[in-house]
Scaffold this active site. Structure first.
Site, PDB file in Angstrom:
ATOM      1  N   CYS A   1       0.869  -1.175   0.000  1.00  0.00           N
ATOM      2  CA  CYS A   1       0.000   0.000   0.000  1.00  0.00           C
ATOM      3  C   CYS A   1       0.907   1.227   0.000  1.00  0.00           C
ATOM      4  CB  CYS A   1      -0.961  -0.018   1.193  1.00  0.00           C
ATOM      5  SG  CYS A   1      -0.146   0.112   2.796  1.00  0.00           S
ATOM      6  N   ARG A   2       0.448   2.339   0.499  1.00  0.00           N
ATOM      7  CA  ARG A   2       1.279   3.542   0.508  1.00  0.00           C
ATOM      8  C   ARG A   2       2.379   3.451   1.565  1.00  0.00           C
ATOM      9  NH1 ARG A   2       2.299   8.449   2.621  1.00  0.00           N
ATOM     10  NH2 ARG A   2       2.694  10.131   1.135  1.00  0.00           N
TER      11      ARG A   2
END
Length: 119
Positions: free
Chosen positions: A71-72
């Site tokens: 993810c980020r």
């Protein structure tokens, strides 16, 4: 007697890149669509965490294979690993997420194949 955790150890970006580049695992980006479109690992598959939480199955190419979630920053991918391991998938995630991936100089593809950014 020793008990093994259902959750695999986390990988640093270079380890994740190597495993997925060698075909040992599938890289699954669990960020939302706008984040994905801004920039993602070139060979990653996209399945937002919100859809995974809603019960959506892995893309066919990922089924039956080890998964590395990203993810980020690493928080949502950790949630994805919990969901996936609960479904019997061998899964781990990328420490530091795409922010660390880009910081380590690994490729990030954007719209039209350009260099992407991490949103």
């Amino acid at each position: 007697m020793f008990f093994r955790s259902r959750v695999s150890r986390r990988l640093v970006p270079v380890q994740a890149h190597r495993r997925t580049a060698l075909g040992e695992a599938v890289l699954l980006d669990v960020r939302e669509t706008a984040e994905w479109e801004a920039g993602h690992a070139p060979d990653a598959l996209h399945l937002p965490l919100s859809r995974l939480v809603a019960g959506e199955a892995l893309p066919p190419i990922a089924q039956g294979r080890p998964v590395v979630a990203v993810c980020r920053s690493g928080r949502r991918s950790r949630q994805a690993v919990e969901i996936l391991t609960g479904r019997g998938v061998k899964a781990t995630d990328v420490t530091g997420g795409m922010v660390a991936w880009a910081r380590d100089g690994l490729p990030v593809a954007g719209p039209d194949g350009d260099d992407g950014v991490i949103a």
